[in-house]
Design a protein around this motif. Structure first.
Motif, PDB file in Angstrom:
ATOM      1  N   PHE A 174       0.861  -1.186   0.000  1.00  0.00           N
ATOM      2  CA  PHE A 174       0.000   0.000   0.000  1.00  0.00           C
ATOM      3  C   PHE A 174       0.891   1.227   0.000  1.00  0.00           C
ATOM      4  O   PHE A 174       1.857   1.309   0.771  1.00  0.00           O
ATOM      5  CB  PHE A 174      -0.918   0.006   1.234  1.00  0.00           C
ATOM      6  CG  PHE A 174      -1.918   1.134   1.212  1.00  0.00           C
ATOM      7  CD1 PHE A 174      -3.168   0.975   0.606  1.00  0.00           C
ATOM      8  CD2 PHE A 174      -1.625   2.361   1.788  1.00  0.00           C
ATOM      9  CE1 PHE A 174      -4.086   2.021   0.568  1.00  0.00           C
ATOM     10  CE2 PHE A 174      -2.535   3.414   1.762  1.00  0.00           C
ATOM     11  CZ  PHE A 174      -3.772   3.246   1.148  1.00  0.00           C
ATOM     12  N   ASP A 175       0.559   2.176  -0.841  1.00  0.00           N
ATOM     13  CA  ASP A 175       1.334   3.416  -0.950  1.00  0.00           C
ATOM     14  C   ASP A 175       0.660   4.483  -0.083  1.00  0.00           C
ATOM     15  O   ASP A 175      -0.432   4.959  -0.426  1.00  0.00           O
ATOM     16  CB  ASP A 175       1.367   3.842  -2.425  1.00  0.00           C
ATOM     17  CG  ASP A 175       2.311   5.017  -2.668  1.00  0.00           C
ATOM     18  OD1 ASP A 175       2.444   5.863  -1.757  1.00  0.00           O
ATOM     19  OD2 ASP A 175       2.898   5.073  -3.761  1.00  0.00           O
ATOM     20  N   ILE A 176       1.288   4.831   1.030  1.00  0.00           N
ATOM     21  CA  ILE A 176       0.635   5.766   1.955  1.00  0.00           C
ATOM     22  C   ILE A 176       0.776   7.219   1.500  1.00  0.00           C
ATOM     23  O   ILE A 176       0.236   8.129   2.134  1.00  0.00           O
ATOM     24  CB  ILE A 176       1.155   5.621   3.408  1.00  0.00           C
ATOM     25  CG1 ILE A 176       2.657   5.845   3.471  1.00  0.00           C
ATOM     26  CG2 ILE A 176       0.753   4.296   3.999  1.00  0.00           C
ATOM     27  CD1 ILE A 176       3.145   6.124   4.870  1.00  0.00           C
ATOM     28  N   GLY A 179      -2.058   6.598  -1.759  1.00  0.00           N
ATOM     29  CA  GLY A 179      -3.330   5.962  -1.398  1.00  0.00           C
ATOM     30  C   GLY A 179      -3.758   4.911  -2.394  1.00  0.00           C
ATOM     31  O   GLY A 179      -4.935   4.831  -2.754  1.00  0.00           O
ATOM     32  N   CYS A 180      -2.813   4.102  -2.856  1.00  0.00           N
ATOM     33  CA  CYS A 180      -3.143   3.058  -3.828  1.00  0.00           C
ATOM     34  C   CYS A 180      -2.365   1.794  -3.475  1.00  0.00           C
ATOM     35  O   CYS A 180      -1.537   1.797  -2.563  1.00  0.00           O
ATOM     36  CB  CYS A 180      -2.808   3.526  -5.244  1.00  0.00           C
ATOM     37  SG  CYS A 180      -1.053   3.867  -5.455  1.00  0.00           S
ATOM     38  N   ALA A 181      -2.627   0.725  -4.232  1.00  0.00           N
ATOM     39  CA  ALA A 181      -1.979  -0.564  -3.950  1.00  0.00           C
ATOM     40  C   ALA A 181      -1.156  -1.007  -5.152  1.00  0.00           C
ATOM     41  O   ALA A 181      -1.398  -0.564  -6.285  1.00  0.00           O
ATOM     42  CB  ALA A 181      -3.034  -1.606  -3.609  1.00  0.00           C
ATOM     43  N   ALA A 191       8.021   0.519  -7.893  1.00  0.00           N
ATOM     44  CA  ALA A 191       6.843   1.404  -7.918  1.00  0.00           C
ATOM     45  C   ALA A 191       6.588   1.982  -6.523  1.00  0.00           C
ATOM     46  O   ALA A 191       6.855   1.339  -5.513  1.00  0.00           O
ATOM     47  CB  ALA A 191       5.619   0.623  -8.376  1.00  0.00           C
ATOM     48  N   GLY A 192       6.077   3.191  -6.511  1.00  0.00           N
ATOM     49  CA  GLY A 192       5.636   3.764  -5.237  1.00  0.00           C
ATOM     50  C   GLY A 192       6.667   4.664  -4.601  1.00  0.00           C
ATOM     51  O   GLY A 192       7.872   4.486  -4.757  1.00  0.00           O
ATOM     52  N   TYR A 193       6.152   5.637  -3.879  1.00  0.00           N
ATOM     53  CA  TYR A 193       6.999   6.630  -3.231  1.00  0.00           C
ATOM     54  C   TYR A 193       7.226   6.253  -1.774  1.00  0.00           C
ATOM     55  O   TYR A 193       8.316   6.336  -1.243  1.00  0.00           O
ATOM     56  CB  TYR A 193       6.302   7.994  -3.331  1.00  0.00           C
ATOM     57  CG  TYR A 193       6.985   9.094  -2.581  1.00  0.00           C
ATOM     58  CD1 TYR A 193       8.135   9.695  -3.070  1.00  0.00           C
ATOM     59  CD2 TYR A 193       6.461   9.542  -1.361  1.00  0.00           C
ATOM     60  CE1 TYR A 193       8.754  10.712  -2.362  1.00  0.00           C
ATOM     61  CE2 TYR A 193       7.073  10.560  -0.652  1.00  0.00           C
ATOM     62  CZ  TYR A 193       8.219  11.139  -1.163  1.00  0.00           C
ATOM     63  OH  TYR A 193       8.829  12.139  -0.465  1.00  0.00           O
TER      64      TYR A 193
END
Ligand code: ZN
Length: 258
Positions: A174-176, A179-181, A191-193
């Motif tokens: 989960f990308d806090i 707000g996505c998965a 992927a993802g910050y």
């Protein structure tokens, strides 16, 4: 004299002078209201019970003098059992704190107000059961409340598919920040910050909470481990999006860590 009769929940108060208190009340009709009650620090005051924190009451407020003055308050529901444990009290304080912080910025309606009352009811009635301990139940309620608040503020997480490849398979991160998965492959591919390791059950629980209406949102079971992971995610995501600083949250976390 101009008076208004409204139903609302007492979020908090500050003591003023020797005898008075300034209350913050949340009402579906008016939003967040500040109003003074004179002489209320005496236990013998006629409105003392109706002006306790978390009480759902009906208020008659005199608004003719700028600052509201509470002429009378009548108890509808005290949620008395919140006072049976410091864990319950501290979570209810955090819920009230969140509402007070968000109230000026969100679109609320009667259903959201009922959800606040229902959350207080669930906190009051929480207890050890075969399914989970009272502490796990409080963590479950906290996660639900946080995810619903962040959603009503306009940041509902999108986690039905992987945000990169669009697959609907097992989503494990989960990308806090966003707000996505993400699926395992995309997350491990960079992927993802700001991602948190979850598991498909955790992502499904977040999805269930976000997509359920306020009445059915509490109706789910989850393992102790998944409740903790969802709670960790919901808290970080909410703090991130709402830029919330809550002393009540820190207090609750300290209490349950004991
Ligand atoms: Zn993917």
């Amino acid at each position: 004299m101009s008076t208004t009769k409204v139903k609302g929940i007492v979020l908090k108060y500050v003591n003023m002078n020797d005898n008075d208190r300034l209350f913050t009340i949340f009402c579906p009709e008016l939003g967040k209201v500040s109003a003074m009650s004179k002489g209320i620090r005496s236990h013998k005051h006629k409105d003392f019970a109706a002006l306790q924190p978390f009480c759902y009451s009906e208020f008659v407020i005199d608004t003719s003098k700028g600052l509201g003055y509470i002429n009378s308050a009548t108890v509808i529901e005290t949620f008395y059992d919140i006072r049976s444990g410091v864990e319950k009290m501290s979570l209810a304080s955090y819920v009230a704190d969140l509402v007070a912080n968000m109230a000026d910025e969100i679109m609320y309606d009667d259903e959201f107000f009922s959800f606040i009352l229902n959350t207080m009811f669930m906190i009051a009635k929480s207890k050890d059961t075969e399914q989970r301990t009272v502490l796990d139940e409080l963590l479950r309620l906290k996660a639900v409340f946080e995810l619903k608040c962040v959603s009503v503020a306009g940041y509902m997480p999108q986690c039905d598919i992987c945000n990169v490849c669009g697959c609907g398979g097992d989503l494990e991160y989960f990308d806090i920040y966003e707000g996505c998965a993400y699926c395992k492959d995309c997350a491990e591919g960079g992927a993802g910050y700001d991602t948190v390791k979850a598991n498909p059950g955790v992502i499904k629980m977040i999805l269930f909470i976000c997509q359920s209406d306020y009445r059915s949102v509490f109706r789910f079971n989850a393992s102790e481990e998944n409740i903790k992971t969802v709670g960790d995610i919901s808290e970080k995501y909410l703090i991130n999006k709402l830029e919330l600083v809550s002393g009540a949250l820190e207090y609750f976390k300290n209490i349950i860590a004991l």
